[in-house]
Design a protein around this motif. Structure first.
Motif, mmCIF file in Angstrom:
data_model
loop_
_atom_site.group_PDB
_atom_site.id
_atom_site.type_symbol
_atom_site.label_atom_id
_atom_site.label_comp_id
_atom_site.label_asym_id
_atom_site.label_seq_id
_atom_site.Cartn_x
_atom_site.Cartn_y
_atom_site.Cartn_z
ATOM 1 N N LEU A 8 0.827 -1.166 -0.057
ATOM 2 C CA LEU A 8 0.065 0.032 -0.003
ATOM 3 C C LEU A 8 0.956 1.207 0.040
ATOM 4 N N VAL A 84 -4.127 -5.619 3.956
ATOM 5 C CA VAL A 84 -4.627 -4.328 3.534
ATOM 6 C C VAL A 84 -5.892 -4.216 4.085
ATOM 7 N N TRP A 88 -7.190 -1.195 6.727
ATOM 8 C CA TRP A 88 -8.333 0.057 6.568
ATOM 9 C C TRP A 88 -9.472 -0.184 7.575
ATOM 10 N N HIS A 114 -3.735 1.136 -3.892
ATOM 11 C CA HIS A 114 -4.515 0.244 -2.771
ATOM 12 C C HIS A 114 -3.869 -1.213 -3.095
ATOM 13 N N GLY A 115 -3.127 -1.684 -2.292
ATOM 14 C CA GLY A 115 -2.804 -3.081 -1.916
ATOM 15 C C GLY A 115 -2.266 -3.624 -3.523
#
Length: 122
Positions: A8, A84, A88, A114-115
């Motif tokens: 990330l 990930v 979040w 994102h990831g």
């Protein structure tokens, strides 16, 4: 080696009046990350760093004139995509500065991966 793991990355470019709040948020974030993230298993945090430096007028020339803005780079590597997702989830649930990060980040230029899989690692 992180190859094949999940990363990330978030890059924030902040105007001069936003740097102090960015410093505060990332101090809080580092403490929260250390206290809240597992180091083994499918959700394991394998690597975490924050880098900070001047935005340059020519990003490919390290001797170019700074713009006056500051760039913060967040890099997190997880064992799997579930790490990930967990990040979040627990961020929204347990990090007291999660809303402040969103508010501050909304005032910055932000780029996020994102990831995504790490394709090369030494």
């Amino acid at each position: 080696m992180s190859q094949g793991k999940i990363q990330l990355n978030i890059i924030f470019t902040a105007a001069p009046n936003l740097v102090k709040e960015g410093d505060r948020i990332f101090e809080s974030h580092a403490k929260w990350m250390e206290e809240s993230h597992p180091r083994d298993g499918q959700n394991a945090l394998l690597s975490y760093s924050i880098a900070k430096g001047p935005e340059l007028s020519n990003p490919f020339d390290p001797s170019s004139t700074p713009t006056g803005n500051t760039t913060f780079v967040v890099s997190e590597v997880y064992e799997s995509q579930s790490g990930v997702a967990n990040h979040w989830k627990i961020g929204a649930e347990t990090w007291e500065d999660f809303p402040a990060m969103g508010e501050w980040g909304g005032q910055c230029k932000v780029t996020v991966l994102h990831g995504t899989p790490v394709v090369h690692s030494l």
